[in-house]
Structure formats: C-alpha cells, structure tokens
Design an enzyme around this catalytic site. Structure first.
Site, short mmCIF file in Angstrom:
data_model
loop_
_atom_site.label_atom_id
_atom_site.label_comp_id
_atom_site.label_asym_id
_atom_site.label_seq_id
_atom_site.Cartn_x
_atom_site.Cartn_y
_atom_site.Cartn_z
N MET A 1 35.79 46.47 25.85
CA MET A 1 34.55 46.37 25.46
C MET A 1 33.81 45.21 25.41
O MET A 1 33.29 44.73 24.47
CB MET A 1 34.24 47.31 24.43
CG MET A 1 32.66 47.64 24.09
SD MET A 1 32.02 48.81 25.05
CE MET A 1 32.12 50.24 24.52
N GLY A 2 33.96 44.49 26.63
CA GLY A 2 33.12 43.16 26.85
C GLY A 2 31.89 43.42 27.37
O GLY A 2 31.39 44.54 27.09
N ARG A 3 31.22 42.44 27.84
CA ARG A 3 29.93 42.53 28.42
C ARG A 3 29.76 43.61 29.38
O ARG A 3 28.90 44.43 29.50
CB ARG A 3 29.30 41.04 29.07
CG ARG A 3 29.24 40.22 28.13
CD ARG A 3 28.66 38.81 28.90
NE ARG A 3 28.56 37.66 27.98
CZ ARG A 3 29.32 36.85 27.65
NH1 ARG A 3 30.45 36.71 28.47
NH2 ARG A 3 28.96 35.42 27.19
N ILE A 4 30.77 43.82 30.57
CA ILE A 4 30.50 44.73 31.41
C ILE A 4 30.84 45.90 30.91
O ILE A 4 30.42 47.05 31.09
CB ILE A 4 31.58 44.33 32.66
CG1 ILE A 4 31.44 42.92 33.09
CG2 ILE A 4 31.58 45.51 33.59
CD1 ILE A 4 32.51 42.41 34.14
N SER B 1 38.27 46.07 37.34
CA SER B 1 38.47 44.75 36.82
C SER B 1 39.35 44.08 37.51
O SER B 1 39.00 43.15 38.32
CB SER B 1 39.24 45.31 35.43
OG SER B 1 39.46 44.04 34.59
N ARG B 2 40.82 44.32 37.44
CA ARG B 2 41.76 43.48 38.22
C ARG B 2 42.89 44.48 38.53
O ARG B 2 43.11 45.26 37.86
CB ARG B 2 42.30 42.34 37.44
CG ARG B 2 41.32 41.16 37.54
CD ARG B 2 41.11 40.45 38.90
NE ARG B 2 40.39 39.25 38.65
CZ ARG B 2 39.09 39.13 38.91
NH1 ARG B 2 38.16 40.37 39.10
NH2 ARG B 2 38.70 38.02 38.93
N GLU C 1 45.49 42.05 47.42
CA GLU C 1 44.20 42.05 48.22
C GLU C 1 44.23 41.14 49.30
O GLU C 1 44.69 39.81 49.17
CB GLU C 1 42.87 41.84 47.35
CG GLU C 1 42.78 42.80 46.31
CD GLU C 1 41.67 42.82 45.29
OE1 GLU C 1 41.73 43.47 44.48
OE2 GLU C 1 40.98 41.55 45.53
N HIS D 1 36.72 45.36 46.76
CA HIS D 1 36.37 44.41 45.61
C HIS D 1 34.92 43.76 45.64
O HIS D 1 34.76 42.57 45.79
CB HIS D 1 37.42 43.32 45.75
CG HIS D 1 37.45 42.32 44.30
ND1 HIS D 1 38.56 41.66 44.07
CD2 HIS D 1 36.67 42.34 43.64
CE1 HIS D 1 38.37 41.26 42.84
NE2 HIS D 1 37.34 41.54 42.36
#
Length: 321
Positions: free
Chosen positions: A155-158, A237-238, A267, A286
C-alpha cells in the site's frame, strides 16, 4: 569543462536541451532498443552522470569501472537493476522517479483488472476471428467488479491510488503492507489484514510492492493455493515478485480464475511464453506508466536529478540505503 552525461535511450529534444545548458551530452540514439553493453561499459568509465532506464543492469563491475560518476538517475520508480550498495561505496547518488507516475500506473492497473474480469481480450479475439454467431445467455460471462473484495499487496502511493479507484466500484478494500497505513484506512476505508487472510478472501489480488530480495517470488505455489478458485490475480509491479511457473499451474489447474499481467520476470517475453497460451491471461508489454504526459514528467524529473547532483545539490528523490 562541462560535466559529461550519458543517456541510455533516445529522449525528446527538450530533455536533451535542458541537460545541454550545463552538460556535454551523449546518447544511445535508439528508443526501441537497449544500449549495447559494450557502449554502456565505454560510456560509464567517463561519465559524470548516467541517465538510465529499467532495462539496463547497472551492476557492481560497471559501477566500479566508473572513474568520474557522481549520479545514476533512473527514469523509473524501481531501481532493482542498480547495485545500490556498490554505488554507495563509491559515494554515487542514485535517484528515481516516485510519485509522478502513481495515478497513471493505477489507471493501467485498474484497466487490467477490468479487462481480465470481463474477459475483454477474449471478446475482441472472438469478433476478429468471426466467431460471434449469436447472443447467448452465458457467452463470455465474466466476473463482477462492483462490491467485490480487492486485496492490495503493497500500500504505497500506487497501491493507494488503485484502492481509490476500487472505492468507485463499491469494492471492499483490504491490504497487506510492511507497516499499517492509517491515512489510507481513514480516507479509503481500507482494512489491514495479514497476508493469509488477503489471499484467502480477495476476489481480486493486486501486487503493488517493490521488487527486492525479500519479495522475490513472494507469490508462489503456496500463495496461489490459498486463493479462491474464482480469484483474479493482477501484477503491474515487477515480474520477479511472482513465480511464473506456479502462476501457470494455478491457472491451468483452475486454482484461480484469471490473471492480468503488465510485467514478467524476463522481459520482453516472446509469443511462446507459457502464460500467453492461456486464454484467461490478459498480458501487456510493461506499459503501466506509459502515457505521454507521465513519461515526459519522468524524463524531466530524471534530468533534474542529474543537474541537481552535478551542481552540488541533493537530488529530490535520492535512494537511501
């Protein structure tokens, strides 16, 4: 003598011009191809500043070969492609671009969630392949988004921006994070839960955590086994956060219902990637932050970081160990 800056991908003229006011600038001219390793090795030996992207591995040998390097500025939020410890040992500043892309990436994440839930790629292919013959009561039925439970890991900014979008669909928002986010709980009605509860009760699971040694394959076979068989898994995310082989098996065996993926462990992926053979996978290349205005803002911020450090100031968004 002006400081020397190397840019690893073709950037718009206004970004180059900004740097050229006080720096000598060299750049890999291609936008769609990563800079060759040999060129990167040659340039970093003489550069004072490096303007890079997520595709270049800036590892210890590369950093140790740098004689004048003072700043590595990446046009990304994530910096797992950079050896932070090696840079710190040489007193090289690392800067990244948090915040500026949060809303745009959240837009894409929620679009991916909706596309996977309502089976939009399958519908598009049905029309393109001339397979739509008649209206049918249960043809391409998907999953409701409204009033469903949205589980957010990280639960960060994104993550908060994704949660905000979920509230517009009257979703129940639950989250797991290293620390509780009181503000998110108050503003968004989000509820903190342990990871097991999130995995077991969510209808949609969005991974928004940074990729680190601790989060490598965080979502593994055991995690997928705990999910509902109607769950839809979203990762913007990744790729390395997810065990892709485990995800493939979970989808193939019906342990979860679908997946929306904007990122992969390796990728770019080829068309022969096993996950792309599954109709319940919605895949993108991506493009989480890929709006014109956001990418320009990221490039501008990256250039500013280089100029700040080379003029003796601290970068606005320095990565700290």
């Amino acid at each position: 003598m002006k400081p020397y800056v190397f840019i690893t991908r073709r950037m718009p003229d206004e970004i180059i011009e900004k740097l050229e006011e006080t720096c000598t600038v060299s750049m890999w001219e291609k936008q769609e191809e990563p800079v060759p390793q040999e060129r990167l090795e040659e340039e970093i030996k003489q550069a004072d500043g490096l303007f890079c992207t997520v595709t270049e591995p800036i590892d210890r040998p590369l950093i140790e070969s740098a004689e004048n390097l003072k700043v590595i500025a990446t046009m990304a939020v994530g910096y797992n492609n950079i050896d932070v410890e090696a840079a710190a040992e040489k007193d090289i500043t690392i800067a990244h671009t948090p915040g500026v892309l949060s809303e745009t990436t959240a837009d894409l994440t929620f679009a991916l969630l909706m596309a996977a839930a309502r089976r939009l790629p399958e519908g598009i292919e049905t029309i393109k392949n001339n397979e739509w013959k008649t209206w049918s009561p249960f043809f391409l039925t998907g999953q409701d988004i409204h009033h469903a439970t949205l589980g957010i890991i990280g639960m960060g900014r994104i993550g908060e921006a994704v949660a905000k979008r979920g509230t517009g669909f009257d979703m129940e928002i639950i989250y797991h994070n290293r620390t509780r986010k009181q503000e998110a709980e108050e503003k968004l009605g989000a509820r903190y839960v342990e990871m097991d509860e999130l995995l077991k009760t969510s209808d949609f699971i969005c991974v928004m955590t940074p990729y680190t040694k601790d989060t490598h394959h965080l979502i593994d076979r055991e995690a997928f086994k705990k999910m509902k068989n109607t769950a839809i898994f979203i990762n913007s995310s990744r790729g390395g956060i997810v065990d892709e082989e485990a995800l493939y098996e979970a989808l193939k065996n019906g342990e979860i219902r679908g997946a929306g993926l904007d990122v992969f462990e390796g990728e770019p992926v080829g068309a022969d990637h096993p996950l792309l053979s599954l109709p319940q996978v919605t895949a993108l290349p991506h493009i989480g932050s890929a709006s014109e205005s956001t990418r320009m803002a990221m490039a501008d911020m990256t250039a500013n970081h280089i100029l700040q450090v080379l003029s003796g100031k601290e970068a606005d968004h320095e990565v700290k160990l």
